[in-house]
Scaffold this active site. Structure first.
Site, PDB file in Angstrom:
ATOM      1  N   ARG A 175       0.814  -1.226   0.000  1.00 26.25           N
ATOM      2  CA  ARG A 175       0.000   0.000   0.000  1.00 26.25           C
ATOM      3  C   ARG A 175       0.845   1.274   0.000  1.00 26.25           C
ATOM      4  O   ARG A 175       0.516   2.268   0.671  1.00 26.25           O
ATOM      5  CB  ARG A 175      -0.983   0.017   1.190  1.00 26.25           C
ATOM      6  CG  ARG A 175      -1.896  -1.174   1.258  1.00 26.25           C
ATOM      7  CD  ARG A 175      -2.835  -1.279   0.059  1.00 26.25           C
ATOM      8  NE  ARG A 175      -3.577  -2.514   0.108  1.00 26.25           N
ATOM      9  CZ  ARG A 175      -3.223  -3.622  -0.578  1.00 26.25           C
ATOM     10  NH1 ARG A 175      -2.165  -3.618  -1.371  1.00 26.25           N
ATOM     11  NH2 ARG A 175      -3.946  -4.713  -0.486  1.00 26.25           N
ATOM     12  N   SER A 225     -11.199  -1.663   2.799  1.00 21.51           N
ATOM     13  CA  SER A 225     -10.598  -1.959   4.107  1.00 21.51           C
ATOM     14  C   SER A 225     -10.225  -0.647   4.789  1.00 21.51           C
ATOM     15  O   SER A 225      -9.528   0.171   4.202  1.00 21.51           O
ATOM     16  CB  SER A 225      -9.318  -2.779   3.945  1.00 21.51           C
ATOM     17  OG  SER A 225      -9.621  -4.000   3.337  1.00 21.51           O
ATOM     18  N   GLU A 295      -5.858   2.600   6.309  1.00 24.70           N
ATOM     19  CA  GLU A 295      -5.546   2.445   4.885  1.00 24.70           C
ATOM     20  C   GLU A 295      -6.276   3.551   4.114  1.00 24.70           C
ATOM     21  O   GLU A 295      -5.728   4.131   3.181  1.00 24.70           O
ATOM     22  CB  GLU A 295      -6.003   1.063   4.390  1.00 24.70           C
ATOM     23  CG  GLU A 295      -5.765   0.877   2.910  1.00 24.70           C
ATOM     24  CD  GLU A 295      -5.899  -0.571   2.457  1.00 24.70           C
ATOM     25  OE1 GLU A 295      -5.453  -1.487   3.174  1.00 24.70           O
ATOM     26  OE2 GLU A 295      -6.444  -0.775   1.365  1.00 24.70           O
TER      27      GLU A 295
HETATM   28  C1  LIG Z   1     -15.629  -2.040  -1.881  1.00 27.69           C
HETATM   29  C2  LIG Z   1     -14.181  -1.693  -1.977  1.00 27.69           C
HETATM   30  C3  LIG Z   1     -13.247  -2.705  -2.128  1.00 27.69           C
HETATM   31  C4  LIG Z   1     -11.887  -2.387  -2.223  1.00 27.69           C
HETATM   32  N1  LIG Z   1     -10.988  -3.401  -2.377  1.00 27.69           N
HETATM   33  C5  LIG Z   1      -9.679  -3.122  -2.451  1.00 27.69           C
HETATM   34  C6  LIG Z   1      -8.727  -4.167  -2.605  1.00 27.69           C
HETATM   35  O1  LIG Z   1      -9.058  -5.341  -2.698  1.00 27.69           O
HETATM   36  N2  LIG Z   1      -7.418  -3.833  -2.669  1.00 27.69           N
HETATM   37  C7  LIG Z   1      -6.989  -2.536  -2.587  1.00 27.69           C
HETATM   38  O2  LIG Z   1      -5.781  -2.280  -2.660  1.00 27.69           O
HETATM   39  N3  LIG Z   1      -7.876  -1.518  -2.442  1.00 27.69           N
HETATM   40  C8  LIG Z   1      -9.196  -1.772  -2.385  1.00 27.69           C
HETATM   41  N4  LIG Z   1     -10.102  -0.754  -2.241  1.00 27.69           N
HETATM   42  C9  LIG Z   1      -9.627   0.632  -2.103  1.00 27.69           C
HETATM   43  C10 LIG Z   1      -9.510   1.426  -3.419  1.00 27.69           C
HETATM   44  O3  LIG Z   1     -10.424   0.972  -4.384  1.00 27.69           O
HETATM   45  C11 LIG Z   1      -8.104   1.349  -3.988  1.00 27.69           C
HETATM   46  O4  LIG Z   1      -7.193   1.892  -3.064  1.00 27.69           O
HETATM   47  C12 LIG Z   1      -7.976   2.151  -5.289  1.00 27.69           C
HETATM   48  O5  LIG Z   1      -6.717   1.888  -5.825  1.00 27.69           O
HETATM   49  C13 LIG Z   1      -8.114   3.659  -5.105  1.00 27.69           C
HETATM   50  O6  LIG Z   1      -8.242   4.246  -6.380  1.00 27.69           O
HETATM   51  P1  LIG Z   1      -9.072   5.601  -6.580  1.00 27.69           P
HETATM   52  O7  LIG Z   1      -8.987   5.970  -8.017  1.00 27.69           O
HETATM   53  O8  LIG Z   1     -10.416   5.472  -6.033  1.00 27.69           O
HETATM   54  O9  LIG Z   1      -8.204   6.580  -5.708  1.00 27.69           O
HETATM   55  P2  LIG Z   1      -8.755   7.804  -4.802  1.00 27.69           P
HETATM   56  O10 LIG Z   1      -9.516   7.264  -3.658  1.00 27.69           O
HETATM   57  O11 LIG Z   1      -9.431   8.786  -5.669  1.00 27.69           O
HETATM   58  O12 LIG Z   1      -7.382   8.393  -4.287  1.00 27.69           O
HETATM   59  C14 LIG Z   1      -6.579   7.661  -3.409  1.00 27.69           C
HETATM   60  C15 LIG Z   1      -5.206   8.360  -3.313  1.00 27.69           C
HETATM   61  O13 LIG Z   1      -4.568   8.269  -4.582  1.00 27.69           O
HETATM   62  C16 LIG Z   1      -4.217   9.553  -5.045  1.00 27.69           C
HETATM   63  N5  LIG Z   1      -4.413   9.556  -6.507  1.00 27.69           N
HETATM   64  C17 LIG Z   1      -5.503   9.116  -7.195  1.00 27.69           C
HETATM   65  N6  LIG Z   1      -5.290   9.246  -8.525  1.00 27.69           N
HETATM   66  C18 LIG Z   1      -4.055   9.785  -8.667  1.00 27.69           C
HETATM   67  C19 LIG Z   1      -3.260  10.171  -9.791  1.00 27.69           C
HETATM   68  N7  LIG Z   1      -3.692  10.022 -11.046  1.00 27.69           N
HETATM   69  N8  LIG Z   1      -2.028  10.699  -9.567  1.00 27.69           N
HETATM   70  C20 LIG Z   1      -1.568  10.848  -8.299  1.00 27.69           C
HETATM   71  N9  LIG Z   1      -2.267  10.515  -7.204  1.00 27.69           N
HETATM   72  C21 LIG Z   1      -3.496   9.983  -7.378  1.00 27.69           C
HETATM   73  C22 LIG Z   1      -5.159  10.532  -4.346  1.00 27.69           C
HETATM   74  O14 LIG Z   1      -4.564  11.811  -4.205  1.00 27.69           O
HETATM   75  C23 LIG Z   1      -5.345   9.845  -2.989  1.00 27.69           C
HETATM   76  O15 LIG Z   1      -4.308  10.219  -2.123  1.00 27.69           O
HETATM   77  C24 LIG Z   1     -11.463  -1.033  -2.164  1.00 27.69           C
HETATM   78  C25 LIG Z   1     -12.416  -0.014  -2.014  1.00 27.69           C
HETATM   79  C26 LIG Z   1     -13.761  -0.331  -1.939  1.00 27.69           C
HETATM   80  C27 LIG Z   1     -14.766   0.777  -1.794  1.00 27.69           C
END
Ligand SMILES: Cc1cc2nc3c(=O)[nH]c(=O)nc-3n(C[C@H](O)[C@H](O)[C@H](O)COP(=O)(O)OP(=O)(O)OC[C@H]3O[C@@H](n4cnc5c(N)ncnc54)[C@H](O)[C@@H]3O)c2cc1C
Length: 300
Positions: A175, A225, A295
């Site tokens: 992570r 999580s 997380e």
């Molecule tokens: C139901 C559910 C299940 C999930 N299961 C998992 C799992 O199995 N494994 C896991 O690892 N995660 C899981 N997640 C968490 C999440 O989906 C992941 O962490 C995902 O990678 C976040 O992506 P996002 O685009 O939503 O990022 P955001 O939530 O929009 O941003 C997260 C961080 O990334 C940064 N960021 C986003 N895009 C960029 C970019 N282009 N450049 C620089 N920084 C950026 C943001 O500034 C922020 O700090 C889950 C979430 C949910 C709701």
């Protein structure tokens, strides 16, 4: 605050711009207050110009993907929120690689891999985030992580230039990546996959999705999580052992289906979630001596 310059850039690139927008509707948690300006960029140039304009004019800005790992303040965010999502989400095949714009949802990338008969990304099917958000925190599941499949990325550096970085330079670990906490903006990611059988890939993806449906409270809004996996333990087990399954503060609840998830049972505020997180951390520390680290990312 001077938003004119951002509106001008949005107009130049045909990017959506919203004023006084409640961010909750853009997040998987359905939490977060009214933000001054929310923009949805449509190209790398649009992102570059917007970020440069914010930096040069001292405008506070936030970069998000699909907001599935963030908990945003009830009072919203001042400045400019840049949501890199569907409007910047092309996925292109190049041999055994998929080159993806950073707003591409992982689900779309996994489906493209399946259709192209490329294996390696099945583990990511069902992670609801974008490619950018996934690389930012080296998302992973079911024994796989971004580290296994990323070849290189293009990103916007602090000096406004666009650079390429190879996976080996990204410090990808649990992570965490070189992007975590930095002001670099991920623009595109290249995944290196291997030739496989589309049917077998599809079967693996369905199996992964079924595991999620069986174990995770997907019927409620959440940010996945809530806590990282502490070395040698499972967060959900520690929380359950502390008797906190189903524990509720306002609209926030420790899921009865999976104690590692704090869910929004309806009307939860950022404060409810912060309160429940503090309670969980205190009780688990007292009971097991383990310090749970979040997380999800709190943004205010
Ligand atoms: C139901 C559910 C299940 C999930 N299961 C998992 C799992 O199995 N494994 C896991 O690892 N995660 C899981 N997640 C968490 C999440 O989906 C992941 O962490 C995902 O990678 C976040 O992506 P996002 O685009 O939503 O990022 P955001 O939530 O929009 O941003 C997260 C961080 O990334 C940064 N960021 C986003 N895009 C960029 C970019 N282009 N450049 C620089 N920084 C950026 C943001 O500034 C922020 O700090 C889950 C979430 C949910 C709701």
């Amino acid at each position: 605050m001077e938003h004119g310059i951002i509106a001008e850039i949005a107009g130049k690139y045909g990017a959506k711009i919203l004023y006084n927008e409640k961010i909750a509707g853009h997040t998987s948690f359905n939490i977060g207050g009214v933000c001054d300006v929310v923009v949805m960029p449509s190209s790398a140039d649009c992102i570059r110009e917007m970020v440069s304009a914010c930096r040069e004019n001292g405008i506070k800005y936030y970069i998000f993907g699909r907001c599935t790992n963030v908990l945003i303040s009830d009072s919203g965010l001042r400045g400019v929120v840049i949501l890199i999502g569907n409007d910047y989400s092309a996925v292109k095949r190049e041999g055994d690689c998929l080159v993806c714009e950073s707003g591409a949802p992982l689900v779309k990338v996994c489906n493209a891999a399946k259709e192209a008969g490329l294996t390696g990304l099945e583990f990511a099917y069902g992670i609801p985030g974008s490619v950018g958000g996934a690389l930012y925190m080296n998302a992973g599941a079911y024994g796989g992580e971004m580290k296994d499949v990323v070849s290189y990325c293009e990103y916007l550096d602090s000096d406004g230039s666009v650079k390429r970085m190879e996976a080996a330079e990204m410090c990808l670990s649990y992570r965490h990546s070189v992007f975590t906490g930095s002001d670099k903006v991920i623009l595109s990611v290249c995944f290196r996959l291997s030739g496989g059988d589309s049917e077998a890939i599809a079967a693996k993806m369905s199996e992964t999705m079924q595991k999620r449906r069986d174990k995770q409270p997907l019927e409620y809004p959440s940010a996945g999580s809530t806590f990282k996996r502490p070395e040698g333990y499972f967060a959900a087990k520690l929380i359950e052992d502390s008797g906190l399954k189903g524990y509720t503060r306002g609209g926030a609840q420790v899921s009865e289906k999976h104690s590692g998830f704090v869910i929004n049972r309806g009307g939860a505020t950022c404060k409810d979630v912060c309160d429940i997180i503090s309670d969980i951390q205190a009780k688990v520390l007292a009971d097991s001596g383990v310090k749970l680290e979040c997380e999800l990312i709190k943004v205010e």
